[in-house]
Scaffold this active site. Structure first.
Site, PDB file in Angstrom:
ATOM      1  N   GLN A  24       7.709  -1.081  -2.146  1.00 48.53           N
ATOM      2  CA  GLN A  24       6.514  -0.699  -1.378  1.00 48.53           C
ATOM      3  C   GLN A  24       5.521   0.025  -2.295  1.00 48.53           C
ATOM      4  O   GLN A  24       5.874   0.998  -2.948  1.00 48.53           O
ATOM      5  CB  GLN A  24       6.921   0.194  -0.194  1.00 48.53           C
ATOM      6  CG  GLN A  24       5.771   0.555   0.716  1.00 48.53           C
ATOM      7  CD  GLN A  24       5.170  -0.654   1.439  1.00 48.53           C
ATOM      8  OE1 GLN A  24       5.891  -1.480   1.985  1.00 48.53           O
ATOM      9  NE2 GLN A  24       3.851  -0.759   1.428  1.00 48.53           N
ATOM     10  N   LYS A  52       8.700  -3.340   8.607  1.00 47.09           N
ATOM     11  CA  LYS A  52       9.282  -4.493   7.903  1.00 47.09           C
ATOM     12  C   LYS A  52      10.783  -4.587   8.193  1.00 47.09           C
ATOM     13  O   LYS A  52      11.325  -5.658   8.431  1.00 47.09           O
ATOM     14  CB  LYS A  52       9.025  -4.373   6.393  1.00 47.09           C
ATOM     15  CG  LYS A  52       7.569  -4.654   6.029  1.00 47.09           C
ATOM     16  CD  LYS A  52       7.209  -4.278   4.593  1.00 47.09           C
ATOM     17  CE  LYS A  52       5.708  -4.439   4.390  1.00 47.09           C
ATOM     18  NZ  LYS A  52       5.242  -4.022   3.060  1.00 47.09           N
ATOM     19  N   ASP A  91       7.002 -10.632  -2.268  1.00 49.99           N
ATOM     20  CA  ASP A  91       5.638 -10.123  -2.062  1.00 49.99           C
ATOM     21  C   ASP A  91       4.615 -11.027  -2.760  1.00 49.99           C
ATOM     22  O   ASP A  91       3.419 -10.945  -2.479  1.00 49.99           O
ATOM     23  CB  ASP A  91       5.508  -8.702  -2.644  1.00 49.99           C
ATOM     24  CG  ASP A  91       5.479  -7.640  -1.561  1.00 49.99           C
ATOM     25  OD1 ASP A  91       5.159  -7.979  -0.406  1.00 49.99           O
ATOM     26  OD2 ASP A  91       5.770  -6.471  -1.876  1.00 49.99           O
TER      27      ASP A  91
END
Ligand code: NAP
Length: 284
Positions: free
Chosen positions: A97, A53, A120
């Site tokens: 994460q 990422k 997200d």
């Protein structure tokens, strides 16, 4: 029949190139998009995801701000960091994460993120917006799958889409996105009685399970579009999806590979959401 490939790697690269131009336009207006990436602990898969990422951010001109915290970080300390990132004007998107260590409640963490920085798309506000068809952030993996379908020119209207898996991050939001495109949607899961009977009805089949090669050729309707979200290791330790790609390619009309399918698209949509976060704030 040999299925046509839906190449997520190439599509993601083309999305990143277009994003780089949008990033430059924002930089010209005085703001470079910033993504804060928070990793708690040392889960090896998470470390790979975070590295990919961060690399994709730098390719696109987005600043990534990395916060690596030890596995014994308290929930309070993590919530404090998120509060600081919520207030930080250089941070447009916040990604924590998952999974987080067991002593941290992931729902508390997701809810603490400012919904306007929730790139997200996991915050209940954004999921709610998806349910009622209002603008918000879409979860990156199912969003990437929609872009892959769109890239083929396939019209979902009236088609039967079957999704295998009902997780909050893939299966459920995928259902809503396909519904919004006028597909008729069936969701199947571990308690479904006759999985193959359901999947064989699919014009579009999305596999989001986490079981190597679960979907065999006998479970797929000839000519169907098959999208493979799974990331697994096969008996030889090689990366594979939930679909037996080789066998299913002889039956399906379209198929996405693993690796090189949904994975790179998930990251491309994360960057898309980050750029959108800035554009919504500055340009609308
Ligand atoms: P998850 O939370 O574990 O959900 C898996 C779903 O599959 C559950 O709904 C489960 O049913 C269902 N299931 C399990 N065994 C089944 C079976 N034998 N038949 C039918 N359904 C079954 O997983 P997830 O987070 O959605 O992830 C799914 C897969 O996608 C994993 O391999 C993951 O690594 C991968 N993934 C990839 C990306 C990417 O970027 N490419 C992103 C996210 C996830 P129940 O609900 O009844 O338990």
């Amino acid at each position: 029949m040999t299925a046509k490939l839906i190449n997520g790697k190439d599509l993601a690269a083309s999305i990143r190139r277009q994003l780089a131009q949008r990033v430059q336009a924002l930089v010209d207006r005085g703001h470079r998009p910033g993504l804060a990436v928070v990793l708690v602990g040392e889960d090896p898969a998470s470390q790979v995801y975070v590295r990919n990422k961060i690399k994709a951010c730098s390719d696109t001109g987005i600043t990534s701000i990395e916060h690596r915290l030890p596995a014994d970080t308290s929930q309070e300390a993590l919530l404090e960091l998120i509060a600081r990132l919520n207030d930080d004007e250089t941070v447009d998107g916040i990604l924590v994460q998952l999974p987080v260590p067991d002593h941290i409640n992931p729902e508390r963490i997701i809810e603490a993120i400012d919904p306007l920085k929730d790139v997200d798309g996991f915050h209940p506000n954004n999921i709610g917006n998806l349910v009622i068809g209002r603008e918000g952030f879409l979860p990156c993996t199912p969003y990437g799958v929609m872009k892959m379908i769109e890239s083929t020119g396939y019209d979902l209207t009236g088609k039967h889409a079957v999704i295998v898996g009902r997780s909050n991050i893939v299966g459920k939001p995928q259902t809503l996105m396909l519904l919004a495109k006028n597909a008729t949607v069936t969701v199947v899961h571990s308690r479904t009685r006759d999985l193959a009977a359901m999947t064989r009805q699919a014009d579009v089949l999305v596999a989001a399970v986490g079981k190597a090669k679960l979907i065999g050729a006998d479970m797929v309707k000839p000519g169907a579009m098959v999208l493979d979200v799974g990331i697994n290791r096969d008996e030889n330790g090689a990366l594979c999806g939930d679909v037996d790609t080789e066998a299913v390619s002889r039956v399906a009309g379209w198929i996405s590979p693993v690796p090189g399918g949904v994975g790179p698209m998930t990251i491309a949509m994360l960057l898309t959401n980050t750029v959108e976060a800035v554009e919504r704030r500055l340009l609308k």
